[in-house]
Design a protein around this motif. Structure first.
Motif, PDB file in Angstrom:
ATOM      1  N   ALA A 111     -17.218  -2.045  -0.399  1.00 56.40           N
ATOM      2  CA  ALA A 111     -17.552  -1.235   1.101  1.00 56.40           C
ATOM      3  C   ALA A 111     -18.772  -2.417   1.545  1.00 56.40           C
ATOM      4  O   ALA A 111     -18.752  -2.741   2.586  1.00 56.40           O
ATOM      5  N   LEU A 112     -19.739  -2.644   0.729  1.00 52.25           N
ATOM      6  CA  LEU A 112     -20.880  -3.492   1.192  1.00 52.25           C
ATOM      7  C   LEU A 112     -20.451  -5.042   1.432  1.00 52.25           C
ATOM      8  O   LEU A 112     -20.821  -5.575   2.424  1.00 52.25           O
ATOM      9  N   TRP A 113     -19.428  -5.335   0.550  1.00 52.02           N
ATOM     10  CA  TRP A 113     -18.787  -6.757   1.082  1.00 52.02           C
ATOM     11  C   TRP A 113     -18.187  -6.657   2.391  1.00 52.02           C
ATOM     12  O   TRP A 113     -18.682  -7.547   3.123  1.00 52.02           O
ATOM     13  N   ARG A 114     -17.412  -5.736   2.622  1.00 54.25           N
ATOM     14  CA  ARG A 114     -16.806  -5.641   3.926  1.00 54.25           C
ATOM     15  C   ARG A 114     -17.763  -5.395   5.082  1.00 54.25           C
ATOM     16  O   ARG A 114     -17.569  -5.937   6.088  1.00 54.25           O
ATOM     17  N   LEU A 115     -18.705  -4.517   4.639  1.00 58.76           N
ATOM     18  CA  LEU A 115     -19.751  -4.491   5.886  1.00 58.76           C
ATOM     19  C   LEU A 115     -20.402  -5.344   6.344  1.00 58.76           C
ATOM     20  O   LEU A 115     -20.782  -5.547   7.610  1.00 58.76           O
ATOM     21  N   ALA A 116     -20.401  -6.651   5.626  1.00 57.10           N
ATOM     22  CA  ALA A 116     -20.903  -7.876   6.119  1.00 57.10           C
ATOM     23  C   ALA A 116     -20.291  -8.230   7.340  1.00 57.10           C
ATOM     24  O   ALA A 116     -20.848  -9.081   8.148  1.00 57.10           O
ATOM     25  N   ASP A 117     -19.199  -8.064   7.589  1.00 53.85           N
ATOM     26  CA  ASP A 117     -18.069  -8.352   8.705  1.00 53.85           C
ATOM     27  C   ASP A 117     -18.448  -7.434   9.729  1.00 53.85           C
ATOM     28  O   ASP A 117     -17.616  -7.517  10.692  1.00 53.85           O
ATOM     29  N   GLY A 118     -19.032  -6.385   9.570  1.00 59.79           N
ATOM     30  CA  GLY A 118     -19.092  -5.434  10.652  1.00 59.79           C
ATOM     31  C   GLY A 118     -18.543  -4.158  10.457  1.00 59.79           C
ATOM     32  O   GLY A 118     -17.912  -3.996   9.693  1.00 59.79           O
ATOM     33  N   VAL A 119     -19.306  -3.023  11.191  1.00 58.77           N
ATOM     34  CA  VAL A 119     -18.606  -1.564  11.033  1.00 58.77           C
ATOM     35  C   VAL A 119     -17.151  -1.442  11.258  1.00 58.77           C
ATOM     36  O   VAL A 119     -16.523  -0.717  10.542  1.00 58.77           O
ATOM     37  N   PRO A 120     -16.775  -1.825  12.248  1.00 63.83           N
ATOM     38  CA  PRO A 120     -15.380  -1.824  12.513  1.00 63.83           C
ATOM     39  C   PRO A 120     -14.719  -2.189  11.295  1.00 63.83           C
ATOM     40  O   PRO A 120     -13.419  -1.786  10.853  1.00 63.83           O
ATOM     41  N   ALA A 121     -14.804  -3.506  10.744  1.00 66.04           N
ATOM     42  CA  ALA A 121     -14.108  -3.844   9.478  1.00 66.04           C
ATOM     43  C   ALA A 121     -14.076  -2.909   8.259  1.00 66.04           C
ATOM     44  O   ALA A 121     -13.289  -2.784   7.667  1.00 66.04           O
ATOM     45  N   LEU A 122     -15.226  -2.494   8.156  1.00 68.78           N
ATOM     46  CA  LEU A 122     -15.490  -1.500   7.061  1.00 68.78           C
ATOM     47  C   LEU A 122     -14.638  -0.320   7.117  1.00 68.78           C
ATOM     48  O   LEU A 122     -13.967   0.518   6.456  1.00 68.78           O
ATOM     49  N   ARG A 123     -14.708   0.170   8.729  1.00 70.68           N
ATOM     50  CA  ARG A 123     -13.809   1.361   8.958  1.00 70.68           C
ATOM     51  C   ARG A 123     -12.364   1.304   8.642  1.00 70.68           C
ATOM     52  O   ARG A 123     -11.510   2.054   8.062  1.00 70.68           O
ATOM     53  N   ARG A 124     -12.014  -0.028   8.911  1.00 67.76           N
ATOM     54  CA  ARG A 124     -10.605  -0.292   8.847  1.00 67.76           C
ATOM     55  C   ARG A 124     -10.197  -0.406   7.368  1.00 67.76           C
ATOM     56  O   ARG A 124      -8.965  -0.071   7.074  1.00 67.76           O
ATOM     57  N   ASP A 125     -11.053  -0.976   6.736  1.00 66.75           N
ATOM     58  CA  ASP A 125     -10.462  -1.323   5.106  1.00 66.75           C
ATOM     59  C   ASP A 125     -10.927  -0.376   4.171  1.00 66.75           C
ATOM     60  O   ASP A 125     -10.512  -0.610   3.167  1.00 66.75           O
ATOM     61  N   PHE A 126     -11.794   0.739   4.423  1.00 66.28           N
ATOM     62  CA  PHE A 126     -12.321   1.384   3.467  1.00 66.28           C
ATOM     63  C   PHE A 126     -11.352   2.342   2.734  1.00 66.28           C
ATOM     64  O   PHE A 126     -11.143   2.437   1.392  1.00 66.28           O
ATOM     65  N   THR A 127     -10.560   2.861   3.562  1.00 65.03           N
ATOM     66  CA  THR A 127      -9.352   3.683   2.818  1.00 65.03           C
ATOM     67  C   THR A 127      -8.596   2.650   1.946  1.00 65.03           C
ATOM     68  O   THR A 127      -8.160   2.994   0.781  1.00 65.03           O
ATOM     69  N   ALA A 128      -8.099   1.633   2.217  1.00 70.48           N
ATOM     70  CA  ALA A 128      -7.609   0.512   1.459  1.00 70.48           C
ATOM     71  C   ALA A 128      -8.276   0.247   0.061  1.00 70.48           C
ATOM     72  O   ALA A 128      -7.677   0.048  -0.852  1.00 70.48           O
ATOM     73  N   ILE A 129      -9.524   0.009   0.280  1.00 69.50           N
ATOM     74  CA  ILE A 129     -10.683  -0.269  -0.876  1.00 69.50           C
ATOM     75  C   ILE A 129     -10.245   1.001  -1.841  1.00 69.50           C
ATOM     76  O   ILE A 129     -10.272   0.563  -3.137  1.00 69.50           O
ATOM     77  N   THR A 130     -10.543   2.232  -1.311  1.00 70.10           N
ATOM     78  CA  THR A 130     -10.518   3.268  -2.181  1.00 70.10           C
ATOM     79  C   THR A 130      -9.288   3.386  -3.107  1.00 70.10           C
ATOM     80  O   THR A 130      -9.107   3.764  -4.357  1.00 70.10           O
ATOM     81  N   LEU A 131      -8.127   3.161  -2.175  1.00 72.82           N
ATOM     82  CA  LEU A 131      -6.739   3.304  -2.886  1.00 72.82           C
ATOM     83  C   LEU A 131      -6.539   2.507  -3.831  1.00 72.82           C
ATOM     84  O   LEU A 131      -6.349   2.816  -4.887  1.00 72.82           O
ATOM     85  N   ILE A 132      -6.878   1.165  -3.671  1.00 71.18           N
ATOM     86  CA  ILE A 132      -6.696   0.191  -4.784  1.00 71.18           C
ATOM     87  C   ILE A 132      -7.723   0.442  -5.991  1.00 71.18           C
ATOM     88  O   ILE A 132      -7.047   0.111  -7.066  1.00 71.18           O
ATOM     89  N   ALA A 133      -8.801   0.698  -5.522  1.00 71.23           N
ATOM     90  CA  ALA A 133      -9.719   0.877  -6.681  1.00 71.23           C
ATOM     91  C   ALA A 133      -9.201   1.958  -7.913  1.00 71.23           C
ATOM     92  O   ALA A 133      -9.232   2.124  -8.956  1.00 71.23           O
ATOM     93  N   VAL A 134      -8.724   3.200  -7.110  1.00 69.67           N
ATOM     94  CA  VAL A 134      -8.366   4.284  -7.990  1.00 69.67           C
ATOM     95  C   VAL A 134      -7.026   4.070  -8.340  1.00 69.67           C
ATOM     96  O   VAL A 134      -6.512   4.421  -9.668  1.00 69.67           O
ATOM     97  N   TYR A 135      -6.233   3.623  -7.687  1.00 70.05           N
ATOM     98  CA  TYR A 135      -4.511   3.301  -7.949  1.00 70.05           C
ATOM     99  C   TYR A 135      -4.376   2.512  -9.112  1.00 70.05           C
ATOM    100  O   TYR A 135      -3.468   2.677 -10.303  1.00 70.05           O
TER     101      TYR A 135
END
Length: 364
Positions: free
Chosen positions: A189-213
């Motif tokens: 999440a911090l890595w993606r936050l470097a590209d801005g809040v919209p990028a984090l909001r867009r990719d946070f669900t995908a990040i969580t899904l991949i890490a858990v799945y």
């Protein structure tokens, strides 16, 4: 009206009809309906440098182009044009009914099984490396697949977190694995936050899904092999249960399948195939665990049935994910199988279930 229309020149009430051109016809012989077309497509005689010396000179039928007689003329009733063959006749179909290259799928499946078996029987700690590599490849495939919907989960922190989670599961157990999961999601999440809040909001669900799945669920395999006295048999029993579930479901579905199980998710799965999966896994695991670990037969039957159910659910879960992403396979890494995730889908749900069941039926 076309000059090639056989009705041309006949008496009709249409004054605009054009008379057909004169065609010489020998009395008493039936007119060949294709003669005029062949004469119209003939190439005038001219010296052809590519013609062999023993070939007769003169007009040569046109063999190329959209007006080729062999391509455009209909096949006479009761006859077949020499040299033509119906599409698909006499051609060996290399794919199975499941739409896969069956020899390649069998070869790849056996190779993967031998790698796991060698790691278990030769040096069980080597399974840690096998799990870490498999999870990392699965993360890479899933990150690439997410690009089809515009998501861009960062690959580097997810791969690093995969290695960390596998090691924590091996050395410390479930609590450390859970902390590794939280740290991996936070780092990505911090890595993606470097590209801005919209990028984090867009990719946070995908990040969580991949890490858990992928890495979190697969890391339970590292905890299965931790007991020194029977850790290898625990992993082997889980893998055999999944293989028997897939094999029994495929055989029962091919020969007996009539009632679709989830037609909108996986059209080829049937309730008859599901019954075959549960039966094969329950019987096989009951025998294997009884002879290898002295687990009572009724516990073995329960273990195999539960592994089969979650394996089928894992397969359906990935099918639903791929349908949402609009893809057929996670990648083309493995011939006849698609991607590695297409082989791990059943394992991902099976290993945490096996870990919990062994804690009940065969506690340390």
């Amino acid at each position: 009206m076309s000059y090639l229309d056989p009705r041309a020149g006949q008496a009709s009430g249409d004054d605009t009809s054009v008379p057909a051109p004169y065609v010489h016809h020998t009395p008493g012989t039936p007119e060949d309906p294709y003669a005029e077309h062949r004469r119209s497509q003939a190439v005038p005689a001219y010296p052809d440098p590519s013609r062999h010396a023993d070939e007769p000179a003169g007009g040569v039928p046109a063999r190329h182009g959209p007006m080729s007689a062999a391509q455009d003329l209909p096949e006479p009733p009761g006859k077949r044009v020499k040299g033509k063959r119906r599409a698909g006749r006499g051609r060996a179909d290399r794919k199975s009914r499941a739409g896969r290259n069956l020899p390649a799928a069998i070869a790849v499946g056996l190779s993967l099984g031998l790698v796991v078996l060698a790691a278990l029987l030769v040096w069980p700690p080597a399974l840690l490396g096998v799990v870490a590599v498999a999870a990392a490849v699965g993360v890479w495939e899933t990150v690439r697949a997410m690009a089809s919907i515009g998501a861009r989960p960062p690959l580097v922190p997810l791969i690093a977190g995969t290695v960390v989670m596998t090691g924590l599961a091996w050395y410390e157990g479930v609590d450390a694995l859970t902390l590794g999961l939280v740290a991996t999601i936070g780092a990505a999440a911090l890595w993606r936050l470097a590209d801005g809040v919209p990028a984090l909001r867009r990719d946070f669900t995908a990040i969580t899904l991949i890490a858990v799945y992928v890495p979190f669920l697969l890391s339970f395999a590292a905890m299965l092999v931790r007991p020194e006295e029977d850790g290898a048999w625990r992993v082997l029993g889980t893998v055999v249960g999944v293989v028997l579930s897939d094999t029994g479901g495929y055989a029962a579905g091919v020969f007996l399948g009539k009632h679709p199980m989830a037609p909108k998710i996986s059209p080829k799965k049937s309730w008859e195939g599901f019954a075959g999966s549960v039966t094969a896994a329950a019987l096989g695991c009951a025998a294997l665990l009884f002879f290898l670990m002295d687990v009572p037969v009724h516990y073995g039957l329960l273990f195999g049935a539960a592994i089969s159910v979650v394996a089928v659910l894992g397969d359906l879960a990935e099918s639903m994910l791929k349908r949402d992403l609009g893809i057929k396979d996670m990648s083309n890494l493995l011939p006849g199988h698609g991607g590695l995730m297409d082989r791990l889908d059943s394992i991902l749900f099976a290993v945490p279930t096996a870990y919990l069941l062994f804690a009940i039926i065969a506690p340390n």
